[in-house]
Design a protein around this motif. Structure first.
Motif, PDB file in Angstrom:
ATOM      1  N   UNK A  47     -41.379  44.685  71.338  1.00  0.00           N
ATOM      2  CA  UNK A  47     -41.864  43.670  72.288  1.00  0.00           C
ATOM      3  C   UNK A  47     -41.275  42.279  72.055  1.00  0.00           C
ATOM      4  N   UNK A  48     -40.895  41.979  70.812  1.00  0.00           N
ATOM      5  CA  UNK A  48     -40.459  40.611  70.497  1.00  0.00           C
ATOM      6  C   UNK A  48     -39.083  40.349  71.103  1.00  0.00           C
ATOM      7  N   UNK A  49     -38.574  39.087  70.921  1.00  0.00           N
ATOM      8  CA  UNK A  49     -37.275  38.772  71.541  1.00  0.00           C
ATOM      9  C   UNK A  49     -36.157  39.636  70.948  1.00  0.00           C
ATOM     10  N   UNK A  50     -36.128  39.780  69.617  1.00  0.00           N
ATOM     11  CA  UNK A  50     -35.093  40.669  69.047  1.00  0.00           C
ATOM     12  C   UNK A  50     -35.390  42.115  69.443  1.00  0.00           C
ATOM     13  N   UNK A  51     -36.685  42.451  69.535  1.00  0.00           N
ATOM     14  CA  UNK A  51     -37.080  43.829  69.851  1.00  0.00           C
ATOM     15  C   UNK A  51     -36.567  44.291  71.206  1.00  0.00           C
ATOM     16  N   UNK A  52     -36.507  43.356  72.140  1.00  0.00           N
ATOM     17  CA  UNK A  52     -36.036  43.741  73.480  1.00  0.00           C
ATOM     18  C   UNK A  52     -34.535  44.065  73.465  1.00  0.00           C
ATOM     19  N   UNK A  53     -33.787  43.303  72.671  1.00  0.00           N
ATOM     20  CA  UNK A  53     -32.345  43.596  72.543  1.00  0.00           C
ATOM     21  C   UNK A  53     -32.167  44.955  71.859  1.00  0.00           C
ATOM     22  N   UNK A  54     -32.966  45.185  70.804  1.00  0.00           N
ATOM     23  CA  UNK A  54     -32.880  46.455  70.068  1.00  0.00           C
ATOM     24  C   UNK A  54     -33.223  47.626  70.985  1.00  0.00           C
ATOM     25  N   UNK A  55     -34.259  47.444  71.788  1.00  0.00           N
ATOM     26  CA  UNK A  55     -34.655  48.524  72.685  1.00  0.00           C
ATOM     27  C   UNK A  55     -33.540  48.869  73.661  1.00  0.00           C
ATOM     28  N   UNK A  56     -32.879  47.872  74.216  1.00  0.00           N
ATOM     29  CA  UNK A  56     -31.826  48.221  75.175  1.00  0.00           C
ATOM     30  C   UNK A  56     -30.614  48.814  74.451  1.00  0.00           C
ATOM     31  N   UNK A  57     -30.410  48.437  73.196  1.00  0.00           N
ATOM     32  CA  UNK A  57     -29.336  49.070  72.409  1.00  0.00           C
ATOM     33  C   UNK A  57     -29.672  50.544  72.158  1.00  0.00           C
ATOM     34  N   UNK A  58     -30.903  50.817  71.734  1.00  0.00           N
ATOM     35  CA  UNK A  58     -31.275  52.205  71.397  1.00  0.00           C
ATOM     36  C   UNK A  58     -31.256  53.114  72.615  1.00  0.00           C
ATOM     37  N   UNK A  59     -31.598  52.547  73.769  1.00  0.00           N
ATOM     38  CA  UNK A  59     -31.616  53.374  74.979  1.00  0.00           C
ATOM     39  C   UNK A  59     -30.246  53.378  75.662  1.00  0.00           C
ATOM     40  N   UNK A  60     -29.247  52.923  74.915  1.00  0.00           N
ATOM     41  CA  UNK A  60     -27.851  52.963  75.353  1.00  0.00           C
ATOM     42  C   UNK A  60     -27.532  52.070  76.531  1.00  0.00           C
ATOM     43  N   UNK A  61     -28.401  51.090  76.817  1.00  0.00           N
ATOM     44  CA  UNK A  61     -28.059  50.254  77.966  1.00  0.00           C
ATOM     45  C   UNK A  61     -27.277  48.999  77.575  1.00  0.00           C
ATOM     46  N   UNK A  62     -27.144  48.731  76.278  1.00  0.00           N
ATOM     47  CA  UNK A  62     -26.167  47.711  75.886  1.00  0.00           C
ATOM     48  C   UNK A  62     -25.468  48.132  74.598  1.00  0.00           C
ATOM     49  N   UNK A  63     -24.265  47.636  74.405  1.00  0.00           N
ATOM     50  CA  UNK A  63     -23.482  47.953  73.218  1.00  0.00           C
ATOM     51  C   UNK A  63     -23.319  46.694  72.396  1.00  0.00           C
ATOM     52  N   UNK A  64     -23.412  46.838  71.091  1.00  0.00           N
ATOM     53  CA  UNK A  64     -23.226  45.695  70.198  1.00  0.00           C
ATOM     54  C   UNK A  64     -22.458  46.196  68.987  1.00  0.00           C
ATOM     55  N   UNK A  65     -21.690  45.314  68.328  1.00  0.00           N
ATOM     56  CA  UNK A  65     -21.033  45.736  67.087  1.00  0.00           C
ATOM     57  C   UNK A  65     -22.092  46.188  66.067  1.00  0.00           C
ATOM     58  N   UNK A  66     -21.721  47.140  65.210  1.00  0.00           N
ATOM     59  CA  UNK A  66     -22.669  47.697  64.228  1.00  0.00           C
ATOM     60  C   UNK A  66     -23.313  46.601  63.369  1.00  0.00           C
ATOM     61  N   UNK A  67     -22.494  45.606  62.982  1.00  0.00           N
ATOM     62  CA  UNK A  67     -23.024  44.537  62.107  1.00  0.00           C
ATOM     63  C   UNK A  67     -24.088  43.728  62.850  1.00  0.00           C
ATOM     64  N   UNK A  68     -23.838  43.487  64.131  1.00  0.00           N
ATOM     65  CA  UNK A  68     -24.766  42.651  64.906  1.00  0.00           C
ATOM     66  C   UNK A  68     -26.113  43.353  65.077  1.00  0.00           C
ATOM     67  N   UNK A  69     -26.097  44.623  65.444  1.00  0.00           N
ATOM     68  CA  UNK A  69     -27.381  45.306  65.653  1.00  0.00           C
ATOM     69  C   UNK A  69     -28.117  45.473  64.323  1.00  0.00           C
ATOM     70  N   UNK A  70     -27.352  45.654  63.252  1.00  0.00           N
ATOM     71  CA  UNK A  70     -27.997  45.753  61.932  1.00  0.00           C
ATOM     72  C   UNK A  70     -28.789  44.480  61.626  1.00  0.00           C
ATOM     73  N   UNK A  71     -28.159  43.339  61.848  1.00  0.00           N
ATOM     74  CA  UNK A  71     -28.821  42.062  61.556  1.00  0.00           C
ATOM     75  C   UNK A  71     -29.988  41.817  62.516  1.00  0.00           C
ATOM     76  N   UNK A  72     -29.888  42.346  63.729  1.00  0.00           N
ATOM     77  CA  UNK A  72     -31.005  42.222  64.684  1.00  0.00           C
ATOM     78  C   UNK A  72     -32.225  42.996  64.180  1.00  0.00           C
ATOM     79  N   UNK A  73     -32.000  44.227  63.672  1.00  0.00           N
ATOM     80  CA  UNK A  73     -33.118  45.019  63.134  1.00  0.00           C
ATOM     81  C   UNK A  73     -33.775  44.267  61.977  1.00  0.00           C
ATOM     82  N   UNK A  74     -32.936  43.646  61.120  1.00  0.00           N
ATOM     83  CA  UNK A  74     -33.492  42.917  59.985  1.00  0.00           C
ATOM     84  C   UNK A  74     -34.263  41.689  60.487  1.00  0.00           C
TER      85      UNK A  74
END
Ligand code: Z5A
Ligand code: MG
Length: 211
Positions: A47-74
């Motif tokens: 639900x949070x601001x980072x969470x929304x980016x993560x959700x669209x990454x996991x559902x394959x609707x956006x692509x991000x470099x591996x390092x970027x999504x890793x830091x988003x999860x953290x």
């Protein structure tokens, strides 16, 4: 420095479908039935601001470099650290479905350096116990087909499991390896026994940080 009565931080880890959400719910119900104030959380918190980016990454609707999504999860975990600290110090026990170790396991499974993956987790509150629901990934196939999310593929899950196994060996002082092939009830009995004992031991213990 010691603290007054505080809650315990219990974390569930393991591959897809190993039963984390099922067991988190049962442990929360068990502790509540014993009169222990208990709150459930899960990461990613979508639900949070980072969470929304993560959700669209996991559902394959956006692509991000591996390092970027890793830091988003953290960052998603860091967003909740003040809340977690406040709840624990107010005496609430937290049951958390996935934490830093999922962060390390899923990114290291892609081939990124283990220590690099762990670095942004340092300083987060250290769990009092991690319940690692372990089984061979192909055993989990009988629990239904993997879904449509990005990481839900057998070969990848096997790599993730290897990293979890490595962490479990390294962190054996507070990781509890549980055979996830047992029945839901058997697993719950095992975990609730450990949790009830630890719950009594955390009183007066300071919160530790991941180092
Ligand atoms: N991810 C990441 O990359 N980096 C991070 O930092 C974090 C996460 C925190 C989303 O996770 C993805 O984010 C995840 C890792 C990545 N990617 N993958 N893959 P999630 O937590 O939202 O979703 P999940 O955990 O992957 O899947 P899950 O489906 O929620 O699995 P589960 O919670 O472990 O299982 P469950 O829902 O309790 O049970 C699954 C089924 O098995 C269900 O039908 C149950 O009734 C059944 N079940 C449960 N226990 C048993 C037993 N003992 N026997 C038989 N059947 C059982
Ligand atoms: Mg789950």
């Amino acid at each position: 420095m010691s603290v007054g009565k505080r809650g315990a931080l219990f974390v569930f880890e393991g591959c897809d479908r190993c039963g984390k959400t099922t067991q988190s719910r049962l442990l929360a119900e068990f502790l509540k039935s014993k009169g222990i104030p208990t709150l459930s959380m899960n990461f990613p918190e979508r639900e949070s601001s980072t969470g929304q980016v993560i959700n669209s990454y996991l559902t394959n609707s956006n692509d991000l470099p591996d390092e970027v999504i890793h830091l988003m999860f953290s960052a998603n975990r860091w967003e909740y650290m003040n809340k977690i600290r406040k709840e624990l110090l107010a005496g609430t026990t937290l049951i958390v479905d996935r934490y830093s170790y999922s962060g390390v396991a899923y990114t290291a499974a892609k081939g990124l350096d283990f220590d690099w993956c762990y670095a942004p987790e340092r300083g987060l509150i250290k769990p009092d116990a991690v319940f690692y629901l372990k089984t061979a990934s192909d055993n989990l196939l009988s629990r239904g087909k993997y879904g449509e999310e990005r990481y839900e593929k057998l070969e990848f899950q096997q790599k993730v499991a290897e990293v979890f196994n490595r962490i479990c060996e390294q962190e054996s002082s507070y990781w509890h390896q549980i055979d996830a092939n047992q029945s839901v009830a058997e697993i719950h009995t095992q975990i609730s026994g450990i949790a009830e004992k630890l719950q009594q031991q955390v009183d007066g213990q300071p919160l530790n940080k991941l180092a």
